[in-house]
Motif scaffolding. Structure first.
Motif, PDB file in Angstrom:
ATOM      1  N   TYR A 108       7.570   3.143   1.371  1.00 50.47           N
ATOM      2  CA  TYR A 108       8.394   1.955   1.603  1.00 50.47           C
ATOM      3  C   TYR A 108       7.605   0.807   2.236  1.00 50.47           C
ATOM      4  CZ  TYR A 108      12.267   4.940   0.410  1.00 50.47           C
ATOM      5  OH  TYR A 108      13.101   5.785  -0.246  1.00 50.47           O
ATOM      6  N   LEU A 109       6.760   1.131   3.179  1.00 53.05           N
ATOM      7  CA  LEU A 109       5.959   0.093   3.818  1.00 53.05           C
ATOM      8  C   LEU A 109       4.975  -0.522   2.822  1.00 53.05           C
ATOM      9  CD1 LEU A 109       5.787  -1.253   6.520  1.00 53.05           C
ATOM     10  CD2 LEU A 109       4.092   0.412   7.221  1.00 53.05           C
ATOM     11  N   TRP A 110       4.405   0.316   1.967  1.00 46.33           N
ATOM     12  CA  TRP A 110       3.486  -0.172   0.940  1.00 46.33           C
ATOM     13  C   TRP A 110       4.221  -1.083  -0.047  1.00 46.33           C
ATOM     14  CZ3 TRP A 110      -1.384  -0.912   0.283  1.00 46.33           C
ATOM     15  CH2 TRP A 110      -1.894  -1.128  -0.985  1.00 46.33           C
ATOM     16  N   LEU A 111       5.417  -0.696  -0.425  1.00 46.45           N
ATOM     17  CA  LEU A 111       6.231  -1.497  -1.328  1.00 46.45           C
ATOM     18  C   LEU A 111       6.575  -2.841  -0.688  1.00 46.45           C
ATOM     19  CD1 LEU A 111       7.778  -1.586  -4.037  1.00 46.45           C
ATOM     20  CD2 LEU A 111       9.728  -0.647  -2.810  1.00 46.45           C
TER      21      LEU A 111
ATOM     22  N   GLN B 270      -4.552   1.683   3.944  1.00 51.12           N
ATOM     23  CA  GLN B 270      -3.812   2.728   3.235  1.00 51.12           C
ATOM     24  C   GLN B 270      -3.269   3.771   4.208  1.00 51.12           C
ATOM     25  OE1 GLN B 270      -6.219   4.391   0.128  1.00 51.12           O
ATOM     26  NE2 GLN B 270      -6.318   2.458  -0.996  1.00 51.12           N
ATOM     27  N   GLU B 271      -4.076   4.103   5.177  1.00 52.86           N
ATOM     28  CA  GLU B 271      -3.641   5.064   6.184  1.00 52.86           C
ATOM     29  C   GLU B 271      -2.388   4.552   6.902  1.00 52.86           C
ATOM     30  OE1 GLU B 271      -5.751   6.477  10.159  1.00 52.86           O
ATOM     31  OE2 GLU B 271      -7.038   6.723   8.384  1.00 52.86           O
ATOM     32  N   PHE B 272      -2.411   3.278   7.275  1.00 54.37           N
ATOM     33  CA  PHE B 272      -1.276   2.680   7.982  1.00 54.37           C
ATOM     34  C   PHE B 272      -0.053   2.556   7.070  1.00 54.37           C
ATOM     35  CE2 PHE B 272       1.095  -1.225   8.999  1.00 54.37           C
ATOM     36  CZ  PHE B 272       1.618  -0.853  10.238  1.00 54.37           C
ATOM     37  N   LEU B 273      -0.250   2.089   5.839  1.00 52.66           N
ATOM     38  CA  LEU B 273       0.881   1.818   4.952  1.00 52.66           C
ATOM     39  C   LEU B 273       1.515   3.104   4.403  1.00 52.66           C
ATOM     40  CD1 LEU B 273      -0.429  -1.294   2.994  1.00 52.66           C
ATOM     41  CD2 LEU B 273       1.293  -1.243   4.786  1.00 52.66           C
ATOM     42  N   PHE B 274       0.712   4.130   4.174  1.00 53.58           N
ATOM     43  CA  PHE B 274       1.261   5.377   3.627  1.00 53.58           C
ATOM     44  C   PHE B 274       1.673   6.358   4.728  1.00 53.58           C
ATOM     45  CE2 PHE B 274      -1.210   4.124  -0.225  1.00 53.58           C
ATOM     46  CZ  PHE B 274      -0.119   4.013  -1.066  1.00 53.58           C
ATOM     47  N   GLN B 275       1.455   5.990   5.939  1.00 50.65           N
ATOM     48  CA  GLN B 275       1.792   6.842   7.076  1.00 50.65           C
ATOM     49  C   GLN B 275       3.290   7.173   7.101  1.00 50.65           C
ATOM     50  OE1 GLN B 275       0.232   5.225  10.665  1.00 50.65           O
ATOM     51  NE2 GLN B 275       1.896   5.982  11.902  1.00 50.65           N
TER      52      GLN B 275
ATOM     53  N   GLY C 286       3.506  -5.004  -0.728  1.00 49.61           N
ATOM     54  CA  GLY C 286       3.241  -5.497  -2.088  1.00 49.61           C
ATOM     55  C   GLY C 286       4.164  -6.646  -2.471  1.00 49.61           C
ATOM     56  N   ILE C 287       5.437  -6.515  -2.162  1.00 48.97           N
ATOM     57  CA  ILE C 287       6.402  -7.577  -2.465  1.00 48.97           C
ATOM     58  C   ILE C 287       6.057  -8.837  -1.671  1.00 48.97           C
ATOM     59  CG2 ILE C 287       8.814  -8.266  -2.195  1.00 48.97           C
ATOM     60  CD1 ILE C 287       9.551  -5.350  -2.902  1.00 48.97           C
ATOM     61  N   PHE C 288       5.762  -8.672  -0.393  1.00 53.11           N
ATOM     62  CA  PHE C 288       5.387  -9.812   0.452  1.00 53.11           C
ATOM     63  C   PHE C 288       4.147 -10.503  -0.098  1.00 53.11           C
ATOM     64  CE2 PHE C 288       2.802 -11.485   3.959  1.00 53.11           C
ATOM     65  CZ  PHE C 288       3.658 -12.478   4.411  1.00 53.11           C
TER      66      PHE C 288
END
Length: 146
Positions: free
Chosen positions: A94-97, A85-90, A100-102
């Motif tokens: 957009y990175l989290w999205l 979460q730290e990495f994706l929400f950093q 999730g799609i991947f």
């Protein structure tokens, strides 16, 4: 025609269409493919055919590893959820999205591959069982030519 009745019904509809145009179903690609597989298995003797059968049964049962792998991914990610979460929400959402799609696409593709592989294995098993049963009825265990 859009239908949600599955591939078997779509195949039935295709056969109905072919039957209107011609008397021969030999032009149907799916039937030709199955006939080629059956002809190939007919060239084998029963002991070899049984070994092939056992191998295909193993493959059919082994394809269950795909769903296990796919369902294990969330648990694996859960172990690293804080860091993930730290990495994706950093950099925002957009990175989290993207992640999730991947993940959803990978999950969908894996499940589709799993069921296609299982269906092919079952078809081969049925063909082999049919050939062995025909040979047992006729009392012949040697390969036959069609």
């Amino acid at each position: 025609m859009l239908t949600f009745r599955g591939d078997a019904h779509k195949f039935y509809l295709k056969l109905r269409e072919v039957s209107k145009d011609t008397d021969s179903f030999k032009q149907v690609k799916e039937l030709e493919e199955i006939q080629k597989i059956k002809d190939f298995y007919n060239t084998m003797d029963n002991p070899t055919l049984k070994l092939v059968y056992f191998r295909i049964v193993k493959e059919r049962n082994g394809t269950g590893m795909i769903p296990v792998f796919v369902t294990a991914i969330p648990w694996f990610l859960f172990l690293f959820s804080g860091k993930l979460q730290e990495f994706l929400f950093q950099h925002g959402h957009y990175l989290w999205l993207l992640f999730g799609i991947f993940y959803i696409l990978t999950l969908t593709a894996s499940v589709l591959v799993h069921f296609k592989e299982k269906a092919w294995a079952v078809m081969h098993i049925e063909i082999i069982q049919d050939i062995i049963a025909e040979r047992n009825e006729s009392g012949d265990s040697s390969p036959t030519e069609n």
